[in-house]
Design an enzyme around this catalytic site. Structure first.
Site, PDB file in Angstrom:
ATOM      1  N   TYR A   7     -12.132  -1.218  13.498  1.00  0.00           N
ATOM      2  CA  TYR A   7     -12.584   0.027  12.871  1.00  0.00           C
ATOM      3  C   TYR A   7     -13.971   0.417  13.346  1.00  0.00           C
ATOM      4  CZ  TYR A   7      -8.743   0.018   9.554  1.00  0.00           C
ATOM      5  OH  TYR A   7      -7.503   0.075   8.982  1.00  0.00           O
ATOM      6  N   GLU A  32      -5.298   1.694  -1.697  1.00  0.00           N
ATOM      7  CA  GLU A  32      -6.305   0.898  -0.989  1.00  0.00           C
ATOM      8  C   GLU A  32      -6.791  -0.259  -1.861  1.00  0.00           C
ATOM      9  OE1 GLU A  32      -7.398   0.713   2.000  1.00  0.00           O
ATOM     10  OE2 GLU A  32      -6.327   2.408   2.852  1.00  0.00           O
ATOM     11  N   TRP A  33      -5.888  -1.139  -2.205  1.00  0.00           N
ATOM     12  CA  TRP A  33      -6.221  -2.352  -2.967  1.00  0.00           C
ATOM     13  C   TRP A  33      -7.075  -2.028  -4.189  1.00  0.00           C
ATOM     14  CZ3 TRP A  33      -2.683  -5.311  -1.007  1.00  0.00           C
ATOM     15  CH2 TRP A  33      -2.350  -5.187   0.342  1.00  0.00           C
ATOM     16  N   PHE A  82      -7.780   7.213   3.653  1.00  0.00           N
ATOM     17  CA  PHE A  82      -7.782   6.878   5.081  1.00  0.00           C
ATOM     18  C   PHE A  82      -6.673   7.622   5.823  1.00  0.00           C
ATOM     19  CE2 PHE A  82     -10.497   3.274   4.120  1.00  0.00           C
ATOM     20  CZ  PHE A  82     -11.141   3.003   5.314  1.00  0.00           C
ATOM     21  N   TRP A 114      -4.846   3.853  11.238  1.00  0.00           N
ATOM     22  CA  TRP A 114      -4.687   3.602   9.812  1.00  0.00           C
ATOM     23  C   TRP A 114      -5.205   4.828   9.090  1.00  0.00           C
ATOM     24  CZ3 TRP A 114      -2.375  -0.282   7.099  1.00  0.00           C
ATOM     25  CH2 TRP A 114      -2.471  -0.163   5.698  1.00  0.00           C
ATOM     26  N   ASN A 148      -1.741 -10.374   8.682  1.00  0.00           N
ATOM     27  CA  ASN A 148      -2.710  -9.303   8.767  1.00  0.00           C
ATOM     28  C   ASN A 148      -4.084  -9.815   8.360  1.00  0.00           C
ATOM     29  OD1 ASN A 148      -3.578  -6.352   8.702  1.00  0.00           O
ATOM     30  ND2 ASN A 148      -4.169  -7.059   6.671  1.00  0.00           N
ATOM     31  N   GLU A 149      -5.070  -9.651   9.216  1.00  0.00           N
ATOM     32  CA  GLU A 149      -6.466  -9.947   8.886  1.00  0.00           C
ATOM     33  C   GLU A 149      -6.639 -11.222   8.068  1.00  0.00           C
ATOM     34  OE1 GLU A 149      -8.381  -6.553   7.136  1.00  0.00           O
ATOM     35  OE2 GLU A 149      -7.910  -5.260   8.822  1.00  0.00           O
ATOM     36  N   GLN A 151       0.791  -1.217   0.000  1.00  0.00           N
ATOM     37  CA  GLN A 151       0.000   0.000   0.000  1.00  0.00           C
ATOM     38  C   GLN A 151       0.831   1.280   0.000  1.00  0.00           C
ATOM     39  OE1 GLN A 151      -2.833  -1.962   3.100  1.00  0.00           O
ATOM     40  NE2 GLN A 151      -4.015  -0.366   2.116  1.00  0.00           N
ATOM     41  N   GLU A 179      -5.326  -1.669  14.186  1.00  0.00           N
ATOM     42  CA  GLU A 179      -5.694  -0.662  13.186  1.00  0.00           C
ATOM     43  C   GLU A 179      -7.038  -0.095  13.582  1.00  0.00           C
ATOM     44  OE1 GLU A 179      -5.916  -1.991   9.079  1.00  0.00           O
ATOM     45  OE2 GLU A 179      -4.009  -3.044   9.217  1.00  0.00           O
TER      46      GLU A 179
END
Ligand SMILES: *[C@@H]1O[C@H](CO)[C@@H](O)[C@H](O)[C@H]1NC(C)=O
Ligand SMILES: *[C@@H]1O[C@H](CO)[C@@H](O)[C@H](O)[C@H]1NC(C)=O
Ligand SMILES: *[C@@H]1O[C@H](CO)[C@@H](O)[C@H](O)[C@H]1NC(C)=O
Ligand SMILES: *[C@@H]1O[C@H](CO)[C@@H](O)[C@H](O)[C@H]1NC(C)=O
Ligand SMILES: *[C@@H]1O[C@H](CO)[C@@H](O)[C@H](O)[C@H]1NC(C)=O
Ligand SMILES: *[C@@H]1O[C@H](CO)[C@@H](O)[C@H](O)[C@H]1NC(C)=O
Length: 611
Positions: free
Chosen positions: A423, A564-565, A573, A557, A285-286, A140, A506
């Site tokens: 989030y 962002e992908w 963000f 974040w 991550n996630e 990113q 995050e």
């Protein structure tokens, strides 16, 4: 501007997509909704209604060229040639910021933050040693996609070969690769004491395995040294979604157990190189968001035998958990034998246990099931007993590969702290046809969680209201749900207890319509983001002081707007704006940056505020 993204549909459903994702259903998909992730930053994948899955999976499998790979013959150059067939990788303009740590702060904006100092929180402090950080990820922010011997990841391949399905490629993005010194100076100006970054696997092993690329290790050496020089404690994530393209084409990467050894080898190489200076590690991550997407481009280039779009997310779940456990075992061995410094290791969970829509038993059950499928499927094996939640096993049957007794032993206890990308909190309402009927029917649009996946029931509240202030419409899963945070933290710490405490790894805000603002003064006036951060900080303080939550750190974040992908550079963000149309990629502080600085300065012990 927003393209139709047919692939969205395929994202599998099987993982129980949150509603957010389920909203875009007709023939047009907002590409950002699609974005993998909660958006990526903590996000959630796209989705839509239930998959018409056969068609979907076959489309994925035949959707265009699959790169060729001949073991022991295909070189990094060959793979890049396939990535760049239609569209070469761009390189950043030379910048005068490359080595400069010079920094000019604008005058602080007029006060907004002090209004948040209620009588109740004014006197509260974060505990001594509290980690006040920002988070980032290699794909990113780094750019320099092909530089210094880096191999291609699936995130280089997808956007170059299927440009219509993406909003740009991560070739340059923030050019952190060349500008990290200046970026660190800017973070220091915010008082940040911790910086969370990820390592690009293909900088270290350009083909995912085999020969190590010394230049890649040398780059992270320099970054870690520079962070430490700025009093930014480095937190290192080993895998933030950038699967080596070579492993995807050779054996289907995360869908095959072969990935376990390759990941472990990569992890060991990084531990040995950076383990004298890095004391906090994140393996993944996630993983839940990641595995929900392995059956879509860019991840899916090859299905191993026996794998299809329905079971792929769960093959990934299994392989990733075992890879995590194996790497943690390797890490602990290296620490024990004194090869690297003692530290702590864990992974970053995501999503939340939603607030039940009503007091009915069915809505409470929908909330429990959501938590099991979105959090517990990874967290319960690690923090509780080595095994998946009973709801997941019962509903998924053979689709979820069982953890053997040896694997359970490996995974149980394989984290020194609990970390959650938190989030927001959502709501959960039982599927309209009832949980019992839904859970037996894998074609049911709400299977397997069997909560009602329509967005009005996941981000809404009874009476036709939104559950909280909504973020940018492209990120419809994100609500400012400050009022639900304390209960959420109680749930997480009670359900997944950890002696190392809990971290919010995050959290952050996509300011509504920020991408449409054209004037600099409008862009940097991110009042929505500022409110979000101030609200959350208040609740974190109350959770610590009134609920005795062992919260040890928080990571915003993100340090600046970034790639962002699937949403590319359009989804914002950042605590800083980056003008991506200017080749110099200038960064500008937003209001939220100053409020974070001033608020944390007020609430941290003085020695924890970086200055
Ligand atoms: C989908 O189409 C239906 C019928 O045309 C419409 O009522 C609905 O609002 C549309 N949904 C979305 C998400 O656009
Ligand atoms: C996927 O594979 C499973 C076996 O694991 C099989 O039961 C299922 O029918 C397959 N689904 C599709 C869409 O091919
Ligand atoms: C490729 O090389 C590895 C060792 O470097 C060897 O074990 C393997 O058998 C080789 N594969 C082929 C297809 O030649
Ligand atoms: C970099 O170049 C820009 C544009 O020429 C200039 O405004 C800025 O002051 C320079 N920064 C440094 C650190 O030299
Ligand atoms: C399963 O769900 C699908 C999609 O809603 C529906 O068409 C089908 O009738 C359901 N099957 C059963 C046995 O209820
Ligand atoms: C971004 O940079 C472009 C190109 O230099 C410039 O035209 C534009 O005004 C800048 N935008 C903002 C908001 O500063």
């Amino acid at each position: 501007m927003i393209r139709l993204l047919p692939l969205a549909v395929y994202v599998s459903l099987a993982f129980g997509l949150p509603a957010s994702q389920s909203s875009a259903s007709n023939n047009s998909y907002d590409i950002s909704v699609l974005s993998p992730t909660s958006s990526i930053p903590g996000t959630t994948p796209p989705s839509t209604e239930a998959p018409t899955s056969t068609a979907a999976s076959s489309t994925v499998q035949t959707a265009g060229p699959t790169p060729s790979f001949t073991p022991n013959k295909t070189t990094v150059e060959d793979l890049w040639a396939q990535v760049e067939k239609n569209k070469p990788v761009l390189v950043a303009a030379e910048s005068n910021l490359t080595d400069s740590t010079e920094l000019k702060l604008p005058p602080a904006p007029h006060a907004f933050f002090p209004n948040y100092l209620s009588e109740r929180t004014k006197i509260l402090k974060f505990p001594k040693g509290f980690k006040y950080g920002v988070a980032s990820a290699a794909t990113q922010v780094e750019g320099a996609a092909k530089e210094d011997g880096k191999g291609p990841s699936v995130w280089d391949y997808g956007p170059h070969v299927y440009p219509d399905l993406y909003t740009g490629a991560p070739d340059v993005t923030n050019d952190f690769y060349h500008r990290y010194k200046n970026d660190f100076a800017r973070l220091k100006a915010m008082g940040v004491n911790t910086f969370s970054l990820s390592i690009a696997w293909t900088r270290i092993y350009p083909l995912g395995r085999g020969e190590v690329n010394e230049a890649g290790l040398a780059f992270y050496d320099k970054v870690i040294d520079e962070a430490i020089k700025n009093n930014l404690e480095p937190v290192v994530t080993l895998f933030h979604w950038d699967t080596p393209l070579a492993l995807s084409v050779q054996y289907g990467s995360w869908m095959s157990p072969k990935v376990i050894d390759d990941y472990n080898q990569y992890a060991e190489t990084v531990f040995r190189r950076l383990g004298d200076r890095v004391k906090m590690w994140i393996t993944f991550n996630e993983p839940r968001v990641f595995c929900s997407q392995v059956a879509v481009i860019p991840y899916t280039l090859t299905y191993p035998d026996g794998t299809n779009s329905t079971n792929a997310p769960y093959q990934c779940t299994h392989n990733l958990l075992v890879a995590h456990g194996t790497a943690v075992q390797t890490y602990r061995k290296l620490v024990k034998e004194g090869t690297i410094a003692a530290g702590q290791i864990g992974l970053k969970n995501d999503d939340n246990k939603p607030t039940p829509w009503s007091d009915s038993e069915e809505d409470k059950e929908a909330s429990d099931r959501h938590a099991d499928f979105f959090v517990g499927i990874f967290a319960k094996p690690i923090y509780v007993d080595g095994d998946y939640p009973a709801t997941c096993k019962e509903t998924l049957g053979d689709i979820l590969p069982p953890l053997t007794p040896e694997e359970q032993k490996l995974v149980k206890g394989s984290a020194d702290f609990y970390a959650q990308d938190l989030y927001r909190v959502n709501t959960a309402k039982a599927a309209p046809n009832g949980i019992e009927a839904c859970k037996k029917n894998s074609s049911d649009p709400n299977w397997p969680t069997c909560q009602d996946n329509r967005v009005e029931y996941t981000s809404g509240a009874p009476g036709g209201w939104g559950y909280g202030q909504q973020a940018d419409p492209r990120v419809n899963w994100l609500v400012n749900s400050w009022f639900a945070l304390r209960d959420q933290l109680k749930y997480l710490t009670k359900t997944f207890p950890s002696k190392g405490g809990i971290y919010i790894s995050e959290f952050g805000w996509a300011e509504a319509f920020e991408n449409q603002r054209t004037e600099l003064y409008q862009i940097v006036s991110d009042y929505g983001r500022e409110s979000y951060y101030m609200d959350y900080l208040n609740e974190f303080l109350l959770a610590i002081h009134e609920d005795s939550i062992d919260l040890r750190g928080i990571f915003a974040w993100s340090l600046y707007d970034n790639f962002e992908w699937q949403s590319g550079l359009t989804q914002k963000f950042g605590l800083q704006y980056v003008n991506f149309t200017d080749p110099a990629l200038p960064r500008y502080f937003k209001r939220s940056f100053f409020s974070m600085r001033d608020s944390m300065k007020h609430h941290l012990e003085p020695e924890d505020f970086n200055s």
